[in-house]
Design an enzyme around this catalytic site. Structure first.
Site, short mmCIF file in Angstrom:
data_model
loop_
_atom_site.label_atom_id
_atom_site.label_comp_id
_atom_site.label_asym_id
_atom_site.label_seq_id
_atom_site.Cartn_x
_atom_site.Cartn_y
_atom_site.Cartn_z
N HIS A 78 45.84 21.09 45.90
CA HIS A 78 45.68 21.12 47.36
C HIS A 78 44.76 19.94 47.71
CE1 HIS A 78 45.97 25.37 46.07
NE2 HIS A 78 46.62 25.60 47.19
N GLU B 226 56.79 32.25 42.49
CA GLU B 226 55.62 32.61 41.68
C GLU B 226 55.80 34.04 41.17
OE1 GLU B 226 51.68 31.54 42.89
OE2 GLU B 226 50.85 33.42 42.14
N ASP C 174 55.84 28.95 39.68
CA ASP C 174 54.43 29.19 39.35
C ASP C 174 54.49 30.30 38.31
OD1 ASP C 174 53.81 27.46 41.41
OD2 ASP C 174 52.24 28.72 42.26
N ASP D 183 46.75 36.21 39.11
CA ASP D 183 47.01 34.85 38.58
C ASP D 183 46.62 34.71 37.11
OD1 ASP D 183 48.05 33.91 40.96
OD2 ASP D 183 46.16 33.03 41.66
C1 XUL Z 1 48.22 31.63 46.29
C2 XUL Z 1 49.06 30.67 45.61
C3 XUL Z 1 48.74 29.27 45.90
C4 XUL Z 1 49.90 28.33 45.87
C5 XUL Z 1 49.54 26.94 46.29
O1 XUL Z 1 48.56 32.93 46.05
O2 XUL Z 1 49.89 31.02 44.83
O3 XUL Z 1 47.74 28.88 45.06
O4 XUL Z 1 50.50 28.26 44.60
O5 XUL Z 1 48.94 26.90 47.53
CO CO Z 2 51.13 29.90 43.53
#
Ligand code: XUL
Ligand code: CO
Length: 497
Positions: free
Chosen positions: A157, A324, A352, A365
């Site tokens: 970011h 993700e 992701d 995560d």
């Molecule tokens: C948040 C998420 C972020 C995105 C990028 O849950 O997954 O980190 O991958 O903004």
């Molecule tokens: Co993400």
């Protein structure tokens, strides 16, 4: 007397909270030496030329370049399954995955959570330095890490790499300066950003969202931030530009005009698509679905919702999705489901590859290492014919209690090896062929030449015709075969090693 005791108590509490705030030392006796002592750099400087006067030491001394040693290796600082240049199913492993390190978790994650302060003591985050010096150092740490790990992509970011200034102008200047350092460090290497995104959720101005904010001025400010971020992404040669709608959603419908917010969000996307073409950036644009957190409802709930948003606003063909895995499970799906939904809609652009914890209900995560899950993710990538200019980033972080710099390596090695092992299993599964045969066999009546299935799929059949067909043919119950789900599971299990 009472006042005296109260003062003593306050002093004791203050001392305790200062102690609690100081993160423990990062070194562990058993592991390779961690980072250089921060501050002066002299203690661990080597003969590398000083770069812009910010840093000339190693951040991960004692960590070698990570090599492939094969499945029998007992070395935790080696790959057992990931062999970058080995060709599997017609492609090098590194090209199937295009692994990318997530800057925010790896270099800016400090281990703090809503209940506790930072636990990491990374040398690039030396509190004695000002935020820009720390930003330069973190960038150097990033490039040392990528080089040692053997990964060619990173993603970030805008606000991960450079701090906000007092004005937008100053913020942009900070970003330019750090991007310049990154550009310099990229030179002569294959390293490039996989994707870049604007952080549109941390600053209080974005508390109600950015592209979906009820304030037009916030929308305009966010648009300016996206433009600048796209310029930096282009400068660094990023293949993709991503939107994750951090606060694009609502907390209560009572005070929300959902129709207006969605219309505005679509305009926001259109502005970026238009600039992507006009500026010559021509990145693949990505949207990352997530159902909630921090908002109660996020507009990009899941892949299907995101695809329907794109279609409603005439944006199909302009965006792919970044699936993700942890977001998939938060939305009540499996990662496999989200990947397949993206694939059949022609929008699978990036992954992701992380995971949640079944006992915890939020986005934890974690690095994905479960062999079955890794196989299914790798299978989706193979079925999609790869991810094109997209790839796999981890969006995964160390647990709060993992505080050694070496842990950053262990975590990434485990994540990369997990998927590499999955890919090797996929190759065995495909070579075996029985799972594909089982699946295709269930649909044989749809492909049978001259059969009723082909007629229906041609779109020419009518209800009257089908009624006639049903009246003149035996009850189909005789054709309804077993789904053999357990047998399918055995084929999958046999491929896993
Ligand atoms: C948040 C998420 C972020 C995105 C990028 O849950 O997954 O980190 O991958 O903004
Ligand atoms: Co993400």
């Amino acid at each position: 007397m009472r006042a005296f005791i109260a003062i003593l108590l306050a002093l004791a509490l203050a001392a305790r909270s200062t102690r609690a705030a100081a993160p423990p030392a990062a070194k562990s006796a058993k592991e390779p030496a961690g980072s250089c002592p921060s501050g002066d750099g002299a203690a661990c400087s080597d003969d590398k030329p000083n770069f812009k006067g910010e840093w000339y030491g190693e951040f991960f001394p004692g960590i070698p370049k990570i090599k492939y040693e094969g499945p029998d290796s007992t070395n935790p600082l080696a790959f057992r399954y990931y062999n970058a240049d080995e060709v599997i199913l017609g492609k090098k492993m590194k090209d199937w995955f295009r692994f990318s390190v997530a800057y925010w978790h790896t270099f800016r994650g400090d281990g703090s959570d809503p209940f506790g302060s930072a636990t990491k003591n990374w040398s690039w985050e030396d509190p004695k330095l000002d935020p820009m010096q720390r930003a330069f150092r973190a960038m150097h740490a990033n490039f040392e890490f990528l080089d040692k790990l053997g990964v060619e992509f990173w993603c970030f970011h805008d606000r991960d790499i450079a701090p906000e200034g007092a004005t937008l102008e100053e913020t942009n200047r900070n970003l330019d300066q750090v991007a310049e350092v990154a550009l310099e460090l990229q030179k002569g290497t294959p390293i490039r950003p996989l994707w870049v995104t604007a952080q549109l959720f941390k600053h209080p101005r974005y508390m109600h969202g950015a592209g979906s904010s009820p304030n037009a001025s916030v929308f305009a400010y966010a648009a300016a931030q996206v433009k600048k971020c796209m310029d930096v992404a282009q400068l660094l040669g990023s293949s993709n530009y991503l939107f994750w709608g951090g606060r694009e959603g609502y907390s209560s419908l009572l005070n929300t005009d959902m129709g207006m917010e969605l219309d505005n969000l679509a305009s926001f996307m259109k502005l970026a698509v238009d600039y992507n073409k006009r500026s010559g950036f021509k990145a693949t644009m990505l949207l990352e679905p997530k159902p909630q957190e921090p908002t109660k409802h996020q507009y990009d709930w899941d892949v299907a919702t995101t695809v329907s948003f794109l279609r409603k606003y005439g944006l199909e063909g302009e965006f792919k999705v970044n699936v993700e895995c942890n977001h998939a499970t938060l939305s009540g799906h499996s990662c496999e489901h989200e990947l397949e939904t993206a694939r059949i809609n022609g929008v699978l652009g990036n992954i992701d590859a992380n995971t949640g914890d079944p006992q915890v209900g939020w986005d934890t995560d974690e690095f994905l290492t479960d062999p079955r899950e890794c196989l299914l993710v790798a299978l989706a990538v193979v079925r999609n014919g790869g991810l094109g200019v997209g790839g796999i980033n981890f969006d995964a972080k160390l647990r709060r209690e993992s505080t050694s710099p070496a842990d950053l390596f262990y975590a990434h090695i485990a994540g990369m090896d997990g998927l590499a092992r999955g890919l090797r299993s996929v190759a065995r599964l495909i070579e075996d062929g029985r799972l594909d045969k089982l699946r295709a066999g269930r649909y044989a009546s749809w492909t049978e030449k001259g059969g009723i299935g082909q007629r229906i799929r041609s779109g020419k059949a009518t209800l009257e015709e089908l009624e006639k067909w049903a009246l003149s043919n035996p009850d189909p119950i005789a054709d309804v075969a077993s789904g053999s789900q357990e047998l399918a599971g055995i084929y999958l299990d046999m491929a896993m090693r």
